[in-house]
Design a protein around this motif. Structure first.
Motif, PDB file in Angstrom:
ATOM      1  N   UNK A 184     -24.095  18.761 -11.739  1.00  0.00           N
ATOM      2  CA  UNK A 184     -22.914  18.147 -11.138  1.00  0.00           C
ATOM      3  C   UNK A 184     -23.188  18.060  -9.657  1.00  0.00           C
ATOM      4  N   UNK A 185     -23.081  16.862  -9.147  1.00  0.00           N
ATOM      5  CA  UNK A 185     -23.516  16.616  -7.776  1.00  0.00           C
ATOM      6  C   UNK A 185     -22.322  16.382  -6.873  1.00  0.00           C
ATOM      7  N   UNK A 205     -10.355  10.842  -5.906  1.00  0.00           N
ATOM      8  CA  UNK A 205     -11.701  11.129  -5.397  1.00  0.00           C
ATOM      9  C   UNK A 205     -11.636  11.833  -4.042  1.00  0.00           C
ATOM     10  N   UNK A 206     -10.735  11.365  -3.170  1.00  0.00           N
ATOM     11  CA  UNK A 206     -10.604  12.012  -1.858  1.00  0.00           C
ATOM     12  C   UNK A 206     -10.207  13.476  -2.020  1.00  0.00           C
ATOM     13  N   UNK A 258      -7.128   6.271  -8.222  1.00  0.00           N
ATOM     14  CA  UNK A 258      -8.479   6.799  -8.244  1.00  0.00           C
ATOM     15  C   UNK A 258      -9.024   7.122  -6.849  1.00  0.00           C
ATOM     16  N   UNK A 259      -8.840   6.249  -5.865  1.00  0.00           N
ATOM     17  CA  UNK A 259      -9.357   6.610  -4.532  1.00  0.00           C
ATOM     18  C   UNK A 259      -8.756   7.930  -4.038  1.00  0.00           C
ATOM     19  N   UNK A 285     -18.844  23.190  -7.034  1.00  0.00           N
ATOM     20  CA  UNK A 285     -19.428  21.920  -7.456  1.00  0.00           C
ATOM     21  C   UNK A 285     -19.094  21.534  -8.884  1.00  0.00           C
ATOM     22  N   UNK A 330       0.848  -1.206   0.000  1.00  0.00           N
ATOM     23  CA  UNK A 330       0.000   0.000   0.000  1.00  0.00           C
ATOM     24  C   UNK A 330       0.880   1.251   0.000  1.00  0.00           C
ATOM     25  N   UNK A 331       0.248   2.358  -0.278  1.00  0.00           N
ATOM     26  CA  UNK A 331       0.953   3.638  -0.310  1.00  0.00           C
ATOM     27  C   UNK A 331       1.148   4.155   1.117  1.00  0.00           C
ATOM     28  N   UNK A 387     -15.070  13.865 -11.340  1.00  0.00           N
ATOM     29  CA  UNK A 387     -14.081  12.842 -11.696  1.00  0.00           C
ATOM     30  C   UNK A 387     -14.719  11.900 -12.699  1.00  0.00           C
ATOM     31  N   UNK A 388     -13.955  11.495 -13.703  1.00  0.00           N
ATOM     32  CA  UNK A 388     -14.484  10.550 -14.686  1.00  0.00           C
ATOM     33  C   UNK A 388     -13.420   9.499 -14.987  1.00  0.00           C
ATOM     34  N   UNK A 389     -13.826   8.242 -14.909  1.00  0.00           N
ATOM     35  CA  UNK A 389     -12.889   7.152 -15.178  1.00  0.00           C
ATOM     36  C   UNK A 389     -12.843   6.839 -16.671  1.00  0.00           C
ATOM     37  N   UNK A 408      -6.174   2.219 -12.643  1.00  0.00           N
ATOM     38  CA  UNK A 408      -6.802   3.188 -11.744  1.00  0.00           C
ATOM     39  C   UNK A 408      -6.293   3.142 -10.304  1.00  0.00           C
ATOM     40  N   UNK A 448     -13.006  15.557  -3.425  1.00  0.00           N
ATOM     41  CA  UNK A 448     -13.961  15.722  -2.334  1.00  0.00           C
ATOM     42  C   UNK A 448     -13.505  16.805  -1.367  1.00  0.00           C
TER      43      UNK A 448
END
Lengths: 379, 379, 379, 379
Positions: free
Chosen positions: D378-379, D319-320, D315-316, D332, D274-275, D336-338, D312, D323
């Protein structure tokens, strides 16, 4: 600019492992490329490689494509002059690269001044033997086989070299699918008997036995274009003839008039929209004569008449002619294959087949030829 | 179980807006479905709809597919007996649904006991008029047109109804692409002159003028299968003939022997692998005769001989025959079209064309027919 | 009708090599199929094979699909009653056929009367051992995972079993691509926290540890649907959770009101169109709790939260929740994967993903899972 | 050689309707092209058009692609020197042609000598106004966005300009699908926090506010590369950031050591794979800081972090970070788009995404952006 040191220049005639593609005179000082799809292939080490070209034209400039290890990496217009072109630089010197330079423009009968010579190569590496492919295929055709419209926007209408491609057309793609070496003899607008505008000189068969006899002018004579081709030097496994589209068009065109003699020629359409029997017979006779010539020149080849990328109006006549030829000669290794028609989805520039149309045609044609090469009976 | 109340039962003959697909006797008490692709179409409101079928067979059971609003939603085996099948339930009663029930199995000449009748419909809604399509196409063919192998794993070898499809084959897909109504007359293994095993009775032309003359037995006689078909009742815009594959196969099969008379028949292959001239001529004569019959029965139709999904060995003969027919008759509305060959990628069950092969064939054939319907000259 | 002689009937419990798919009670007298994708698999010789089903429902009838040697050959509605269905007949008796019967309809929480039992098999052959697949995957989801809309015309709007498919959905296709056995637990309209209409009972997690706890009624209780599932009996290598789409929809729906207690529930949308922080936190908490439960029940599985076939509004919340779970537990074998969105080109019936959308999702998801199974580090 | 008469030469600064693509200093005497995808667009009548370029480099030569009426017709290496290049000749002089010349090579931080200037145009026609597109998109990325490997054989390993493409990469294709003008800021091997080899200078954000600040050397200073970019001059509707792939790679690379100071830097991987929490947090902080900068510079733009074409793992963390940024700022319009991962089928040269991978990414990304532009919340 950092240039490679250790660059050495080689006249083409000094390169032991030079592979020349396409029908040429055999001369290498310089090498003249007449036909689309012709070019040179080198299996070269070194970090950098250049070639010296000499280019001229009155109206239609040549274009070239470059393939590195089989992938198209470059395509460019060649303007007039004698100059060096860099094919690659900065590469791992120790590794051998398969380099193929391809003339992307058909022999230009409409421009006697158009010429493309290759004089020399310079490199800091070695030229190794090129791996020979297991098959050889010759393609004979018109604008379709010249790849006219395979590049460019659908709206294009100018008749210029920019839209021609020797690498995205069905001939190149068929050869690639079969792992075959290929040669192309083609001319936009031409046919078996006449060109689309009824000119009886616009026929490929009359020039088949010359190196590139459809060219004109003293310059081309001096370059050897009108010399007899040495068929023994390269015998194809398959000859694909994709002609008939312009012969069909001729029936819908006004008569052609020879300004010199006043003679005219026309393939006549009857009032009910059918072909005049004598004229379509003349077409069939021309097909038969051409098949005889092809067989004489290529005794062992499978000959495939492949037709249909812009409709199939001449197909019955082609079948009759091939039938007649087979009956006359007993030669069974001549067959007919219908290519998929071009659709609104697959069309390219100048209302000619686009890249997708060429890909579909190559998929079907290569499957058919694979069958022939694997010994599927020709019936 | 909650059943719809208000269900009413209708004999088929009582339904004003019943649409029957496929060639039938016209009788509705009951309706007998002989051919693959035949069936009934209803434009029905109501929440629920059932049909009453009666099924029998000695060996080969019928299958059906169900399309709701044009989408295939169900496909099932019909075992023997007389029973009701629910086509839909629980739907919005107010909305009209386009319901098409299709026989998924060819007329089974090998099983005289095989039969599929439809007796009645019951529903809590109304049967509205079906929207007529602008074109009608008739397909005549062999196992390819019967959709044999369009369903099932590639490894399948049994000759059973399970692998036949009337909705995933090129005929249905071509009709769909053209927004046309279609009928299919087809029989696995059969040809124009003989079946694949040289049986001269295995030819479609002899039975073309009957409702379903290739069936046998007293039961089928009683059902009207051998009655003359009323061509005036349904005139197609296009007739597609996809025959020749089994006639070609016959040249590679042993002779057929008529057990009753001791007579034998064989299409002969010469030692050099070519067709015996007399025998291939017999095939061509059969094509010409069939075209004459087709034209007599369908005076206005474009006739397209479409061939090639399992190779093209008979194509020269087909072209010769069509040529001969055209010369004899002056009829120009008969053309030949080569369908794309099946490949390792597109093959289906029983080494027959798979779903992908049928999709490709339909794409090309529908484009060709669209040209004919739009008035592209036939030359 | 010629029936096979030598047919023998077997109660399911008497079949040594019966393979049951899907989560069931383990009872075989009869076998009750609750979930979509559940069914039986037989490796059977013999010419013919039938199964005896018993079907009931108040409103929503079950459907089944049949796969023979891996190919879908049949799909049909099952109306109420106890009866025999023929799965195949007329086949080569000596050969073993891989037969898989699949329930094509999700567990129907909306119809407590809906049931599908299998009682027996009859055949003239033998039932051989089924070859076990190397992987097991469990899919947990909503209408997308139930394959709602994977069958049917785009215009369809009725919510009926006809449009659900257990074989053309991404779960089945992903499993096929990975050569994995699969189970599906899914329910249209449901979510992690609430259903699309804010009903807090419409959540999958609460019922995860029961055989099929989301069903209701005494009949299902008697059938064992509410019994605890024996997780030791089937441990998946991968658990795919495709939930969140309806939790997102709930923010845009009116409050749900419990008629019994008068309580209401609603995921609130703020005036600026964002989610109320408390409510989205409640969703995230529900995700974390569900992941804890999934891990407890499936200690060794890779857990993949796969989401996106109908947009990605909940993705940030899903990532936050998975992050929180990982931080709390140190469990690294839980990841998030975005599935490709459905487009105008790939949409199916009822504005749900169509067959093409499921194929694309399966292509991407199977590649991702292959990476996990091959030991790609989860970070 | 027949040259067009009436050719007139124009300094770029004299052309009223010149359209410059890409971020530049605004100087036109000459115009210096720094970034991949930068270039000029002309809506030109006349039969012939040339441009004068000036090229230099120590190691990495620039390449250009040419689009005529939207179709790529040419791609070539530019060797060192100052010379004229013919973009078209022989065309219908009366018609306007849309001509776009594109730099096919990223800004080359590894070669301070690399430069490409455009000095002048000569033509026998007129330069008309270019039609402006309805949207502007800015792409910020690494080798993927530089189109590294989009051209060339899969076996290629040399890091050379030949394999880079500004027209076959997902950025160009996405812009084309949306009918948008696009700019690209990209650098192979770089990231948000560090480059793949842990060099903290290899980050795009530090240079975002300069014209092309990642270049080095006095020559580039003189050319204005380090000047502040005038954001008011070009405000994108969408900013796409495709970074993180090299930040992820850094965790698997040895420490980077600053030869000048002896300082080292490394993103640490723990023993369990892990990182290290601090290091991934540093990455996330860098993402947040970059988003703040992007928003400051582009107040109205939708910002899309698009990631995933080479896996990916980050990716986590992305996203963090997004956020965290959204929570801190209330902004807003950052999502993020994969992107779809590259597979064995879609890979190109140098184990980078090939043309097919770029096409798939563009298909998905353009659909997502279309949703944003059409006002999907955009939510």
């Amino acid at each position: 600019m950092k240039a490679s040191t250790n660059m050495k220049e080689y006249r083409l005639s000094d390169i032991e492992h030079l592979k020349v593609h396409g029908r040429t005179t055999g001369r290498l000082s310089p090498l003249t490329l007449f036909w689309t799809g012709s070019g040179i292939e080198l299996n070269a080490t070194g970090s950098e490689l250049w070639i010296e070209v000499e280019v001229d034209y009155e109206q239609y400039e040549p274009w070239i494509s470059l393939l590195v290890n089989g992938a198209v990496v470059s395509r460019q217009m060649l303007t007039a002059g004698r100059y060096w072109i860099c094919l690659f630089r900065g590469m791992n010197a120790a590794k051998a690269k398969q380099i193929r330079l391809v003339k992307d423009l058909q022999a230009m009968s409409a421009d006697p001044a158009c010429s493309l010579h290759i004089h020399a190569v310079k490199s800091d590496g070695h030229i190794l033997p090129v791996e020979e492919k297991p098959y050889k295929i010759e393609f004979i055709g018109d604008s379709i086989t010249s790849g006219e419209g395979a590049i460019g926007a659908k709206e294009e209408e100018d008749w210029i070299p920019m839209w021609f491609s020797a690498v995205h057309n069905y001939a190149a793609l068929t050869a690639e699918a079969l792992n075959a070496e290929y040669r192309i003899l083609s001319q936009s607008g031409w046919g078996v008997l006449t060109s689309w505008d009824n000119n009886p000189r616009g026929n490929l068969p009359d020039y088949y036995e010359q190196v590139c006899g459809l060219l004109t002018g003293e310059k081309n004579r001096a370059l050897g274009a009108f010399e007899a081709h040495d068929f023994a030097s390269w015998q194809p496994d398959v000859v694909v003839v994709n002609l008939g589209t312009n012969d069909g068009g001729a029936f819908h065109s006004p008569p052609w008039r020879d300004e010199a003699t006043g003679e005219t020629h026309q393939q006549r359409l009857l009032e009910d929209g059918t072909y005049h029997a004598e004229d379509v017979q003349a077409f069939e006779d021309a097909v038969v004569q051409f098949l005889r010539k092809l067989r004489r020149c290529n005794p062992q080849a499978q000959i495939v008449w492949a037709y249909g990328m812009l409709g199939i109006p001449m197909m019955p006549a082609i079948y009759r002619a091939v039938d007649a030829y087979r009956k006359q000669t007993g030669d069974r290794n001549v067959t007919v294959f219908q290519l998929p028609d071009t659709t609104a989805e697959t069309i390219g520039a100048r209302t000619h087949p686009g890249r997708l149309a060429h890909e579909r045609a190559a998929r079907d044609l290569s499957a058919y030829i694979r069958g022939l090469l694997n010994g599927a009976a020709s019936l």
